[in-house]
Design an enzyme around this catalytic site. Structure first.
Site, PDB file in Angstrom:
ATOM      1  N   SER A   1      41.345  41.693  23.981  1.00  0.00           N
ATOM      2  CA  SER A   1      41.538  40.638  24.849  1.00  0.00           C
ATOM      3  C   SER A   1      43.006  40.253  25.193  1.00  0.00           C
ATOM      4  O   SER A   1      43.878  40.114  24.125  1.00  0.00           O
ATOM      5  CB  SER A   1      41.044  39.284  24.253  1.00  0.00           C
ATOM      6  OG  SER A   1      41.200  38.450  25.034  1.00  0.00           O
TER       7      SER A   1
ATOM      8  N   THR B   1      41.434  43.502  33.127  1.00  0.00           N
ATOM      9  CA  THR B   1      40.786  43.014  34.274  1.00  0.00           C
ATOM     10  C   THR B   1      41.843  43.322  35.622  1.00  0.00           C
ATOM     11  O   THR B   1      41.462  43.789  36.785  1.00  0.00           O
ATOM     12  CB  THR B   1      40.492  41.636  34.374  1.00  0.00           C
ATOM     13  OG1 THR B   1      39.774  41.340  33.245  1.00  0.00           O
ATOM     14  CG2 THR B   1      39.966  41.069  35.593  1.00  0.00           C
TER      15      THR B   1
ATOM     16  N   ASN C   1      43.584  35.311  24.110  1.00  0.00           N
ATOM     17  CA  ASN C   1      43.873  35.291  25.503  1.00  0.00           C
ATOM     18  C   ASN C   1      43.231  34.179  26.294  1.00  0.00           C
ATOM     19  O   ASN C   1      42.124  33.536  25.741  1.00  0.00           O
ATOM     20  CB  ASN C   1      42.939  36.580  25.880  1.00  0.00           C
ATOM     21  CG  ASN C   1      43.392  36.826  27.319  1.00  0.00           C
ATOM     22  OD1 ASN C   1      43.892  36.033  28.167  1.00  0.00           O
ATOM     23  ND2 ASN C   1      42.350  37.858  28.070  1.00  0.00           N
TER      24      ASN C   1
ATOM     25  N   SER D   1      39.755  35.409  28.434  1.00  0.00           N
ATOM     26  CA  SER D   1      39.165  36.732  27.823  1.00  0.00           C
ATOM     27  C   SER D   1      37.732  36.930  28.530  1.00  0.00           C
ATOM     28  O   SER D   1      36.877  35.991  28.259  1.00  0.00           O
ATOM     29  CB  SER D   1      39.261  36.543  26.275  1.00  0.00           C
ATOM     30  OG  SER D   1      38.341  37.661  25.648  1.00  0.00           O
TER      31      SER D   1
END
Length: 1535
Positions: A180, A185, A231, A234
């Site tokens: 994370s 992403t 994070n 996350s």
């Protein structure tokens, strides 16, 4: 080296060599060795060995601390490693944990966040924006580039996947993993951006598939992301994005698959984490929404206040709420559906605030207080269900038996569990509905041929407290790691097969035993967990005891000593201890029948849609469903999908837990590398032939071990075989392109090579010391000789001084004696000269007086005779001029009176026109007669002058004869006087003769005076007559100008009258025939009289023809007959035939005349003659534009393109010159040229007299016209075609050069074959690529010259082409580390010299400033070939060497530089630090961060530039098309 060296594993991965130590003990350090040792703070720290005692080693660390460690705990450090790291860690000489960490840290410090490990991309999260790495230009660089050719980048992975999909027809997958906060992403977004760039389809409703997928991210992040310890955003679910492609490689659809949403987070949150973002967004919604959903601050809700973290730094939840709403609209979620979504979210928050207390019945429960009842009612209101039914579903349970239905009360604890179960299932269904809606919005393609899947999955997790979520996440990573290991192993075997070497199956350690431990059925952990969940009385303790009994002997399973319910699994990334307290609750995934019935009956269609009614038998009871089993099935489906694709891997790494830039935590990164399986992949590669070296590199590196093997060798393969046999290695394999070595053999060769290099170093040192001693001896000997020479010189100078003084004394005595003697001689000489001068002067003056008297007499006689002759001539001339003036004055007065009378009679002007012309002709005849008389008079004057001159000549001859006789008489008299005795002189004078002469002299004087008077009178009369004639001439000119004005006025009146008559006639015809008159040109038709030819634009050919029409014909008689309409149609047909003939002619390549295109000149002359420029409407321009467009369709033929570029540019230039000043105010109407005899005579009077005999001036090539809209539009269209053809030729040249440029920048790497021994095995000549570029430039230049393209356009083509060469070479230099070398700099510099020579040969006329466009690559290459870069300061680089390069570009070159020939170093660390500071200061400026150049494809010239470089005079001698000259309709081209 000692025997322990054989324990070193030597690994060659993807053609590069590194040493992998199985253990630290395999390394035997010596004093001075650089090593790595373990450090509790930074994991590993480097230092230098200062002392060795048995197994104890004293190391001086770089931190200044001295540490004593065991020899088994140290690892070697590569002293020759680049200071800025390598882009592929398989290139490291020692591939171990400290080496990998140091390489990643070095690259992270210079913002190089991407690094390869073979074909695995490691991405380190920079926690800052690096926009220059992701722009469209960077995507264009990676398009089609081989993997590993450019710097590491996600675009390279995406491009490799796309190319494999298109070339092999196999679907691809890209697995993005990491913990994370590692940037998974963002990496996924970059991959999708590039795939959309490569296979983008037409936008659907203004949005591409990539945009739709990316627009769905805010929605999924709002409902699936939460803040964790590591994070702030996350992803608490796995996401697999399928990008679907059709047969042609275009994106045809997409889909999003999600896995294992962490639904337990809805009800349970640990401090300092947060729940899902959507809850906090809704609490920060606008007041009207908060009032609508009866919400408040997050701390007032049980599901949110379990943690003290309610807000995130830098995140505005209110703004995120608005953005999420907008994103929902974009993905196709309607406002009603949005309202239903947030009603459900608000209902979940209210459900969490319902607390239960004991009820009246035994083991019953009821809402605790008024607050709980309020939230219960609010939840029922939001879900649109009955409050009582909602209460019963939470507090009661219905048990259906075979005989009856039993309603059971739940105690408060069970009711709370039921409440949480309802909240979790509602949120889970809501999330699934969002995913399905997004997929429907994006649009899936069931007929897609291929797909590229991007897997954004959570990485391996190991926390202090690990629950069921971590268990499932780590199971996923174990599965993916097995898939990863199999893929790496498969690549190894494919490499052996490709090289055709003998190999057997290689065993490697698999993690199947861990997978069996977890998911084996029956007997696995998941199976035991499902079994425990099915028994109501099972607890986490009983489940743990079952695990201890079942797996007590399993090597991957362990029981912690101080725990009764925890268990430990030995994963591939390390041991993880799991707490089983919540395993059973989190694994249960059944829908309570009461919950299902309640929500299915909801009055809200959205809520009821989340819970569709089940079958009748299943709705009566609650059936058990396991999250673990369902997740295992999803995982199996995912792996089946991945197995059907070709995988690619990206491992994301989070450098620190503070989420801040420029911080690199070694321990954290090391753990992530282990979890990502990077070291595991390397371990697999070591099982076979780990060392693989291309033949050329192997011979180049180890040829010095046996130089004699090159004698007689013709290729690298033979040389490698002989070399390996000579050094005595066994077990190696010779492939097709590489040498394959067993583990340890590379170390043996390196040890021998180091020994040879050591001996060579000793020899070099010996030679250097000998050289230094000899240089010292020579210096001493030279000093001694210099001292001796100085002493001897001083003695010689003293002896010489004495000799010089003696000689000076003798010289002084000699000069004094000489001076005395010379003085006496000069005095005597001067006296003699003075006497002689006086005597000679007296004689000379006597002679001078005599000569002056004689000359004066002669001058008097000559002047007298000249005066008499001139007097006679002037009298005759004056008389003749007087006569002529009188006659001319009389004739002029008579004409003037006639002209004045004619001018007064303006009413009868037209009737007296013919008579006036006759009179003018007669006057002209008289003037010509006067001219003839004047010429005769001049001729008579000339004859008279000749007679006078002859008479004067005779008188001069007589004077000379008389003078000669006089001299003779004087001479005779003198002689007689000398001979005769002295007597008294008696004068002898002839008085009669003297008187006669005196009388004649007086007569001549009188005649001269009378002639002078007559001449003066004649001159006065002539001047008076001349004045009179000039006045009469002026009057005649005034009369002529008045006549011209009257003619002009009459012409205008006639034109107006004819126009009115034509309009009346057209109106009459329309009234009679009831049909409109058809006119192709769009202009009012003109009277089609034979005397007035009509052209394409509908205008008369000239205005003069109207003036010359017979006046007896009235306008009414010219119209209204049927023959006129037929004549008009025939004229229009002839117009079209003429245009067709013109187009058919110019379509052919009719060549050039005087260096100018014939077609363009012919078109211009025709348009000018047809007066198309002045037409309001015409079709000829459209025909020409269509013709040009059809001719340039074949864009690959540069010769054809150059021909039309020459024609269109020349035609555009002529149009520009004709329309200058015409586009503004209309020009004044010019007077018609004088056609009458009197007019021509008057124009002749205005010109100089000498111009009568000169030839008539040539017609002007360009004529100013008043352009109308069609002409202006044609000019714009023609300009566009010139720019288009220019761009086609330029792009064709760029396209031809692009492949050659890639070969040029790669040539040193691909054709390297020069050995250290001096023998070359290279087959290709790299210089041939540069020669091909020169040939391409010359070919196009010859084509452009043959077609006479204007030099200004040729200059611009080559200037932009050289700019393109500069961009391509410079960007390749910055993106490819193998190109940023010393040898490559020398090679490119030699190629640039060829281009410079070409520019000199082409000259400035065509090359222009092309050479200056290469300034970036010239300065970069000049920097690469400097030997002592480490001595150069930053100011010297920026001011002297590379002033044009930016800091980012210089930093990139300095960090990528490596020397493959001479081992020269790059710039000093201080210079690197200075550059890094400057880059940090400009880090917020996206423009300054970009280090790549952009190619400018704009049009670099304008019409005005073209006009300034061409000259109208160049077209004066151009001949029109010969084909048209033969046709009668184009006779005007002869003019």
């Amino acid at each position: 080296m000692s025997e322990s060296v054989t324990k070193i594993h030597v690994l060659e991965y993807r053609g590069r060599t590194f040493l992998l130590f199985a253990s630290a003990g395999a390394f035997s350090p010596v004093v001075g060795s650089l090593v790595w040792i373990e450090d509790p703070d930074v994991a590993w720290i480097d230092g230098e060995v200062v002392e060795i005692k048995d197994q104890d080693i004293k190391v001086l660390c770089t931190s200044g601390e001295t540490v004593v460690v065991k020899a088994s705990n140290v690892y070697p450090k590569d002293a020759e490693a680049p200071p800025c790291g390598v882009d592929d860690m398989t290139k490291l000489a020692y591939l171990h944990e400290p080496g990998v960490l140091d390489n990643l840290r070095s690259r992270y410090d210079i913002n190089e966040i991407y690094t390869y490990t073979g074909n695995i991309l490691i991405a380190v999260n920079p926690f800052c924006k690096l926009p220059h790495l992701y722009d469209s230009h960077m995507m264009a660089q990676y398009k089609g580039a081989a993997f590993g050719e450019l710097s590491p980048h996600p675009f390279a992975v995406a491009d490799a996947a796309y190319r494999l999909m298109m070339n092999e027809g196999v679907s691809q997958s890209i697995l993005v993993s990491g913990e994370s906060g590692a940037g998974k992403t963002e990496s996924t977004k970059l991959l999708m951006r590039y795939l959309a760039y490569m296979g983008g389809r037409a936008a659907v409703e203004g949005r591409t598939v990539e945009q739709q997928v990316l627009e769905s991210n805010p929605v999924l992040e709002a409902f699936g992301n939460a803040k964790t310890v590591r994070n702030n955003n996350s992803s608490r679910f796995g996401k697999f994005v399928e990008i679907q492609f059709d047969q042609s490689g275009r994106i045809s659809g997409a889909a999003v698959r999600t896995y294992l949403l962490e639904r337990s987070r809805v009800c349970q949150v640990s401090d300092p984490e947060r729940n899902y973002h959507c809850f906090y967004m809704l609490c920060a919604a606008p007041p009207e929404d908060i009032k609508k959903y009866k919400l408040g601050h997050p701390r007032t809700f049980h599901y949110l206040n379990q943690s003290n973290c309610y807000e995130l730094d830098g995140v505005d939840d209110a703004k995120e709420y608005i953005d999420t709403r907008r994103a929902m609209e974009i993905v196709g979620i309607s406002s009603d559906e949005q309202d239903g979504i947030f009603r459900v979210v608000a209902a979940i928050l209210h459900l969490g605030n319902i607390e239960f207390a004991k009820g009246k019945e035994i083991d019953s429960s009821t809402p605790k207080d008024e607050k709980s009842w309020f939230h219960l009612k609010t939840a029922a209101e939001l879900l649109m269900c009955d409050v009582k039914l909602l209460e019963d579903s939470l507090c009661k349970r219905v048990i259906v038996t075979r005989d009856e239905t039993i309603t059971k009360w739940l105690d408060p604890e069970s009711a709370a569990v039921s409440r949480d179960a309802l909240a979790k299932i509602v949120y889970s269904r809501l999330f699934d509905w969002l995913v399905d809606t997004i997929n429907s919005s994006i649009g899936q393609d069931p007929n897609s041929k291929f797909l590229i899947g991007v897997l954004d999955i959570y990485g391996f997790e190991s926390f202090k407290t690990n629950s069921f979520e971590q268990f499932c996440i780590n199971l996923t990573n174990e599965k993916l790691q097995q898939h990863f290991n199999q893929h790496v192993f498969k690549m190894e075997q494919e490499e052996y097969t490709k090289e055709e070497i003998n190999w057997s199956y290689i065993e490697f350690v698999d993690n199947q035993d861990i997978l069996d431990l977890i998911e084996k059925k029956p007997g696995g952990i998941i199976a035991l967990l499902d079994e425990a969940c099915m028994f109501p009385r099972s607890t986490h303790e009983t489940f743990a005891q079952k695990l201890y009994q079942t797996f007590k002997n399993h090597k991957r399973f362990a029981k912690p000593k101080l725990s009764r319910s925890d268990f430990t699994i030995c994963h591939y990334a390390g041991d993880v201890t799991y707490q089983t307290e919540l395993f059973l609750d989190k694994n249960k995934d059944y829908v309570v029948a009461e919950h299902q019935a309640l929500l299915s009956a909801s009055n809200c269609s959205f809520v009821s849609g989340l819970f569709p009614p089940l079958a009748e038998d299943s709705s009566k009871t609650s059936k058990f469903s396991s999250i673990g089993s369902r997740f295992k099935q999803q995982l199996q489906q995912l792996l089946e999908t991945l197995s059907s694709t070709e995988p690619h891997y990206i491992r994301c790494v989070k450098p620190n837990n503070l989420l801040k830039p420029a911080i690199f935590e070694h321990k954290n990164v090391l753990q992530q590398l282990r979890c990502g399986g990077v070291m595991e992949a390397i371990r697999i590669s070591c099982a076979g032939y780990p060392t693989r070296k291309p033949f050329v590199e192997f011979v180049d590196r180890f040829g010095l071990l046996a130089p004699e093997v090159f004698n007689g060798s013709t290729d690298e393969v033979t040389a490698c075989k002989n070399l390996l046999q000579r050094v005595g290695l066994e077990g190696y394999q010779i492939g097709k392109t590489k040498v394959f070595l067993r583990a340890g053999q590379m170390a043996d060769l390196d040890a021998r090579r180091s020994e040879v290099l050591g001996r060579s170093a000793s020899i070099i040192q010996r030679k250097v010391r000998s050289y230094l001693a000899r240089r010292s001896f020579i210096s001493l000997r030279k000093s001694a000789r210099q001292i001796q020479a100085v002493c001897r010189g001083e003695l010689a100078r003293r002896i010489y001084e004495g000799m010089r003084r003696e000689a000076s004394s003798v010289m002084i005595q000699r000069d004094w004696r000489m001076h005395v003697a010379r003085k006496a001689y000069k005095e005597l000489y001067s006296s003699a000269i003075s006497i002689q001068t006086g005597m000679r002067g007296m004689a000379a003056r006597s002679e001078l007086r005599f000569r002056r008297q004689t000359k004066a007499a002669i001058i008097i006689q000559s002047q007298c005779r000249k005066f008499l002759a001139r007097l006679h001539y002037k009298e005759i001339k004056k008389a003749a001029i007087t006569t002529q003036c009188a006659w001319r004055g009389r004739v002029a007065r008579k004409e003037l009176r006639k002209l004045k009378m004619a001018a007064r009679e303006t009413g009868a002007l037209q009737a007296a026109k013919n008579k006036l012309e006759k009179q003018v002709e007669e006057l002209t005849w008289r003037l010509q007669l006067e001219k003839r008389m004047r010429a005769d008079l001049e001729e008579s004057k000339t004859q008279e002058n000749e007679k006078l001159q002859s008479a004067l000549q005779e008188m001069q001859n007589q004077f000379k004869e008389t003078k000669a006789m006089l001299e003779k008489e004087r001479e005779a008299a003198r002689r007689a006087a000398e001979q005769a005795p002295v007597i008294q002189e008696v004068p002898v004078v002839d008085n009669a003769m003297l008187e006669k002469l005196n009388s004649e002299n007086e007569k001549l004087k009188a005649l001269v005076s009378s002639l002078e008077k007559k001449i003066d009178e004649t001159e006065k009369k002539y001047e008076e007559a001349n004045k009179v004639s000039e006045e009469r001439l002026k009057q005649a000119l005034d009369a002529e100008s008045k006549i011209i004005q009257l003619k002009t006025a009459m012409q205008r009146l006639e034109e107006k009258f004819s126009d009115i008559e034509s309009e009346n006639q057209i109106l009459r015809q329309q009234t009679l025939l009831k049909t409109p008159v058809k006119n192709t040109s769009g202009l009012p038709p003109t009277p089609p009289t034979p005397a007035t030819p009509v052209l394409e634009n509908g205008h008369h050919a000239s205005e003069e023809s109207k003036v010359n029409e017979p006046q007896s014909t009235t306008p009414v008689k010219k119209f209204g007959t049927e023959s006129d309409s037929r004549l008009r149609r025939s004229i229009i047909d002839r117009q079209h035939e003429n245009v067709d003939a013109l187009i058919n002619c110019v379509v052919k390549n009719i060549g050039f005349s005087q260096g100018k295109p014939v077609a363009a000149f012919t078109i211009y002359k025709c348009l000018l003659h047809w007066k198309s420029f002045e037409a309001e409407r015409t079709s000829v321009f459209d025909r020409l534009i269509q013709m040009i467009g059809s001719e340039i369709e074949n864009q690959d033929n540069n010769d054809h393109m150059a021909y039309w570029l020459s024609n269109t540019s020349a035609l555009l230039f002529l149009l520009q010159q004709s329309m200058k000043g015409a586009s503004g105010a209309a020009p004044q109407r010019k007077l018609p040229p004088a056609t009458s005899l009197f007019g021509r005579m008057t124009m002749g009077f205005r010109s100089s007299p000498s111009s009568a005999n000169l030839p008539a001036p040539a017609l002007e090539v360009v004529r100013q016209v008043e352009a109308k809209y069609p002409a202006l539009l044609f000019k714009q269209q023609l300009t566009a075609y010139v720019e288009k053809i220019y761009g086609i030729i330029r792009d064709n040249l760029k396209k031809e050069l692009s492949s050659l440029l890639s070969l040029c920048i790669q040539a040193p790497r691909t054709s390297k074959g020069v050995l250290r021994s001096g023998r070359s095995f290279g087959k290709d000549s790299p210089a041939s690529h540069w020669q091909s570029i020169i040939e391409s430039l010359n070919t196009l230049l010859a084509t452009l010259k043959e077609n006479f393209v204007p030099p200004i356009l040729v200059q611009k083509i080559y200037t932009q082409t050289f700019s393109y060469i500069n961009v391509q070479l410079f960007n390749s230099l910055l993106l490819r580390r193998e190109c940023c070398t010393f040898s490559n700099g020398e090679y490119v510099k030699a190629g640039l010299a060829e281009l410079e020579l070409w520019c000199c040969q082409a000259k400035d006329e065509y090359a222009g400033s092309s050479w200056d466009e290469l300034k970036h690559i010239r300065q970069a290459v000049g920097f690469l070939v400097i030997h002592q870069k480490y001595r150069i300061s930053y100011d010297e680089i920026t001011n002297d060497l590379c002033p044009i390069l930016s800091v980012q570009q210089l930093y990139r070159i300095c960090t990528l530089y490596w020397d493959d020939n001479y081992n020269t170093r790059s710039v000093s660390p201080d210079v690197i630090s200075s550059m890094r500071v400057l880059m940090t200061e400009d880090s917020n400026n996206a423009v300054s961060n970009s280090f790549l150049l952009d190619d400018n494809s704009s049009i670099p010239f304008s019409v005005d530039d073209l006009s300034t470089k061409l000259n109208v005079k160049d077209f004066s001698d151009v001949k029109p098309a010969e084909e048209l000259l033969e046709q009668p309709a184009f006779e005007f081209l002869h003019e």
